[in-house]
Design a protein around this motif. Sequence first.
Motif, PDB file in Angstrom:
ATOM      1  N   TRP A   1       9.984  -7.868 -16.946  1.00  0.00           N
ATOM      2  CA  TRP A   1       8.702  -8.432 -15.857  1.00  0.00           C
ATOM      3  C   TRP A   1       8.058  -8.025 -15.196  1.00  0.00           C
ATOM      4  N   LEU A   2       8.915  -6.828 -14.636  1.00  0.00           N
ATOM      5  CA  LEU A   2       7.884  -5.522 -13.648  1.00  0.00           C
ATOM      6  C   LEU A   2       7.565  -4.597 -14.589  1.00  0.00           C
ATOM      7  N   ARG A   3       7.917  -4.288 -15.869  1.00  0.00           N
ATOM      8  CA  ARG A   3       7.119  -3.194 -16.257  1.00  0.00           C
ATOM      9  C   ARG A   3       6.371  -3.918 -17.125  1.00  0.00           C
ATOM     10  N   LYS A   4       6.819  -4.991 -17.627  1.00  0.00           N
ATOM     11  CA  LYS A   4       5.895  -5.913 -18.639  1.00  0.00           C
ATOM     12  C   LYS A   4       4.133  -5.586 -17.718  1.00  0.00           C
ATOM     13  N   ASN A   5       4.224  -6.102 -16.662  1.00  0.00           N
ATOM     14  CA  ASN A   5       3.519  -5.712 -16.056  1.00  0.00           C
ATOM     15  C   ASN A   5       2.845  -4.697 -15.306  1.00  0.00           C
ATOM     16  N   GLY A   6       3.279  -4.173 -16.274  1.00  0.00           N
ATOM     17  CA  GLY A   6       2.241  -2.654 -14.968  1.00  0.00           C
ATOM     18  C   GLY A   6       2.941  -2.021 -14.765  1.00  0.00           C
ATOM     19  N   PHE A   7       3.854  -1.841 -13.707  1.00  0.00           N
ATOM     20  CA  PHE A   7       4.649  -1.130 -12.532  1.00  0.00           C
ATOM     21  C   PHE A   7       5.600  -0.996 -13.150  1.00  0.00           C
ATOM     22  N   THR A   8       5.535   0.574 -12.311  1.00  0.00           N
ATOM     23  CA  THR A   8       6.598   1.429 -12.377  1.00  0.00           C
ATOM     24  C   THR A   8       8.402   1.031 -11.707  1.00  0.00           C
ATOM     25  N   VAL A   9       9.046   0.933 -12.528  1.00  0.00           N
ATOM     26  CA  VAL A   9      10.163   0.716 -11.559  1.00  0.00           C
ATOM     27  C   VAL A   9      11.304   2.053 -11.765  1.00  0.00           C
ATOM     28  N   GLU A  10      11.611   2.270 -10.727  1.00  0.00           N
ATOM     29  CA  GLU A  10      13.128   3.092 -10.060  1.00  0.00           C
ATOM     30  C   GLU A  10      13.841   2.197  -9.650  1.00  0.00           C
ATOM     31  N   GLU A  11      14.988   2.535 -10.500  1.00  0.00           N
ATOM     32  CA  GLU A  11      15.889   1.736 -10.752  1.00  0.00           C
ATOM     33  C   GLU A  11      17.178   2.956  -9.804  1.00  0.00           C
ATOM     34  N   VAL A  12      17.688   1.822  -8.741  1.00  0.00           N
ATOM     35  CA  VAL A  12      18.624   2.271  -8.409  1.00  0.00           C
ATOM     36  C   VAL A  12      20.133   1.235  -8.026  1.00  0.00           C
ATOM     37  N   PRO A  13      21.494   2.140  -8.406  1.00  0.00           N
ATOM     38  CA  PRO A  13      22.539   1.237  -8.090  1.00  0.00           C
ATOM     39  C   PRO A  13      22.280   0.480  -6.291  1.00  0.00           C
ATOM     40  N   TYR A  14      22.251  -0.181  -6.170  1.00  0.00           N
ATOM     41  CA  TYR A  14      22.788  -1.292  -4.435  1.00  0.00           C
ATOM     42  C   TYR A  14      23.690  -2.765  -4.440  1.00  0.00           C
TER      43      TYR A  14
ATOM     44  N   ILE B   1       4.252  -8.385  -4.172  1.00  0.00           N
ATOM     45  CA  ILE B   1       3.919  -7.534  -5.388  1.00  0.00           C
ATOM     46  C   ILE B   1       2.645  -6.825  -5.339  1.00  0.00           C
ATOM     47  N   GLY B   2       2.855  -5.758  -5.777  1.00  0.00           N
ATOM     48  CA  GLY B   2       1.083  -5.334  -6.026  1.00  0.00           C
ATOM     49  C   GLY B   2       0.073  -5.431  -5.330  1.00  0.00           C
ATOM     50  N   THR B   3      -1.116  -6.139  -5.982  1.00  0.00           N
ATOM     51  CA  THR B   3      -2.366  -6.553  -5.201  1.00  0.00           C
ATOM     52  C   THR B   3      -2.229  -7.948  -4.999  1.00  0.00           C
ATOM     53  N   ASN B   4      -1.776  -8.665  -6.203  1.00  0.00           N
ATOM     54  CA  ASN B   4      -1.838 -10.119  -6.049  1.00  0.00           C
ATOM     55  C   ASN B   4      -0.699 -10.962  -6.895  1.00  0.00           C
ATOM     56  N   LYS B   5       0.433 -10.677  -6.822  1.00  0.00           N
ATOM     57  CA  LYS B   5       1.563 -11.094  -8.012  1.00  0.00           C
ATOM     58  C   LYS B   5       2.622 -11.313  -6.843  1.00  0.00           C
ATOM     59  N   ALA B   6       3.942 -12.260  -6.801  1.00  0.00           N
ATOM     60  CA  ALA B   6       4.614 -12.519  -6.642  1.00  0.00           C
ATOM     61  C   ALA B   6       6.191 -12.811  -6.298  1.00  0.00           C
TER      62      ALA B   6
ATOM     63  N   ILE C   1       6.441   0.765  -3.191  1.00  0.00           N
ATOM     64  CA  ILE C   1       7.026   2.079  -2.551  1.00  0.00           C
ATOM     65  C   ILE C   1       4.840   2.217  -3.296  1.00  0.00           C
ATOM     66  N   SER C   2       4.008   1.373  -3.795  1.00  0.00           N
ATOM     67  CA  SER C   2       3.010   1.321  -3.759  1.00  0.00           C
ATOM     68  C   SER C   2       2.891  -0.020  -5.037  1.00  0.00           C
ATOM     69  N   GLU C   3       1.463   0.218  -4.677  1.00  0.00           N
ATOM     70  CA  GLU C   3       0.792  -0.959  -5.736  1.00  0.00           C
ATOM     71  C   GLU C   3       1.703  -0.622  -6.565  1.00  0.00           C
TER      72      GLU C   3
ATOM     73  N   SER D   1       1.073  -1.036   0.028  1.00  0.00           N
ATOM     74  CA  SER D   1       0.155  -0.293  -0.040  1.00  0.00           C
ATOM     75  C   SER D   1       1.123   1.259  -0.345  1.00  0.00           C
ATOM     76  N   ARG D   2       0.105   2.731  -0.129  1.00  0.00           N
ATOM     77  CA  ARG D   2       1.028   3.908  -0.796  1.00  0.00           C
ATOM     78  C   ARG D   2       1.895   4.026   0.522  1.00  0.00           C
ATOM     79  N   LEU D   3       2.925   3.829   0.365  1.00  0.00           N
ATOM     80  CA  LEU D   3       3.572   4.769   1.735  1.00  0.00           C
ATOM     81  C   LEU D   3       4.101   6.033   2.331  1.00  0.00           C
ATOM     82  N   ARG D   4       3.909   5.953   2.952  1.00  0.00           N
ATOM     83  CA  ARG D   4       3.990   7.765   3.859  1.00  0.00           C
ATOM     84  C   ARG D   4       5.170   7.928   4.857  1.00  0.00           C
ATOM     85  N   ALA D   5       5.827   6.790   6.026  1.00  0.00           N
ATOM     86  CA  ALA D   5       7.150   7.038   6.418  1.00  0.00           C
ATOM     87  C   ALA D   5       7.097   5.796   6.528  1.00  0.00           C
ATOM     88  N   VAL D   6       8.678   6.457   6.468  1.00  0.00           N
ATOM     89  CA  VAL D   6       9.233   4.652   6.685  1.00  0.00           C
ATOM     90  C   VAL D   6      10.587   5.584   7.305  1.00  0.00           C
TER      91      VAL D   6
END
Length: 304
Positions: free
Chosen positions: A271-284, A206-211, A254-256, A11-16
């Motif tokens: 795969w995430l993008r193909k399934n409609g997710f916005t992917v914020e990529e970071v170096p980690y 992830i999302g509402t029904n994926k893993a 950060i959200s669904e 669910s939409r993140l507000r504080a972390v």
Amino acid sequence: MLKLNVKNETSRLRAVVLGTAKSNGPTPKIEDAYDPKSLEHIKAGTYPLEADMVNEMEAVAKVFEKYDVKVYRPNIIEDCNQIFARDIAFVIDDVFVKANILPDREEELEAIQYVIDQIDPKKVIRPPEEAHIEGGDVIVWNDHIFIGTYRGADYSDYIVARTNQLGVDYITEKFPHKTIKSFDLRKSQVNPRDNALHLDCCFQPIGTNKAILHKEGFLVEEEYEWLLNFFGEENCFVITKDEMYDMNSNIFSISEDVIISEKNFTRLNTWLRKNGFTVEEVPYAEIAKQEGLLRCSTMPLIRD
């Protein structure tokens, strides 16, 4: 006062709380390694440098800023690894649970005391000493709480076994309205490709029904199959041993529909993008050398 609310992972993140890599201390000695992946990098001379890890975490902080998320950072303790905020505590609904972590990490909790002080004290709980549980093993999913554990009789021989049956029992007793499902995880002190340090190293909704799932992380095949069926095979992204080693299941929502992911996770991010997710990529990739990634270094306090 902070009104906590975490009912699931997406669910939409507000504080972390986002950990910190500042004053991370020298490269540990071989005998002080907490996990096989750190050990591997200590031996190879490729253990991550503080400056690189600080940059990686700042990239995540910028993404949170972009999405207007309130970010709390731990107070800096000299020469202390404070990256993995998820290990030390976690929130279920509106309750803040202090984890029983490896004893020499206790001061990491003190470093976020200023956050805990803003929470109703009646909503802050801690398991008894013999009940071990860490946030990486606890995945909150609406009516369910999924918990990674290690049920072997040799539990105490493994520094990589972080959550015991008493920890599972404690959560079951404190959250009677939830369905608790525990999973026996594969542990190895020596081979990082055979070690699921926490449940979020081999599974994350992830999302509402994926893993995202990694089969070999589970000791009991039926338990893996249960999760696969719970989400539906067509909704699951199953990762390989190498992808598990690189921590592909340890991304952060950060959200669904918005996910922070490591920029090298090409197959997953496609795969995430193909399934409609916005992917914020970071170096980690440097932080990943310590067998932890984005979920490990974040501890959500409030989601919508």
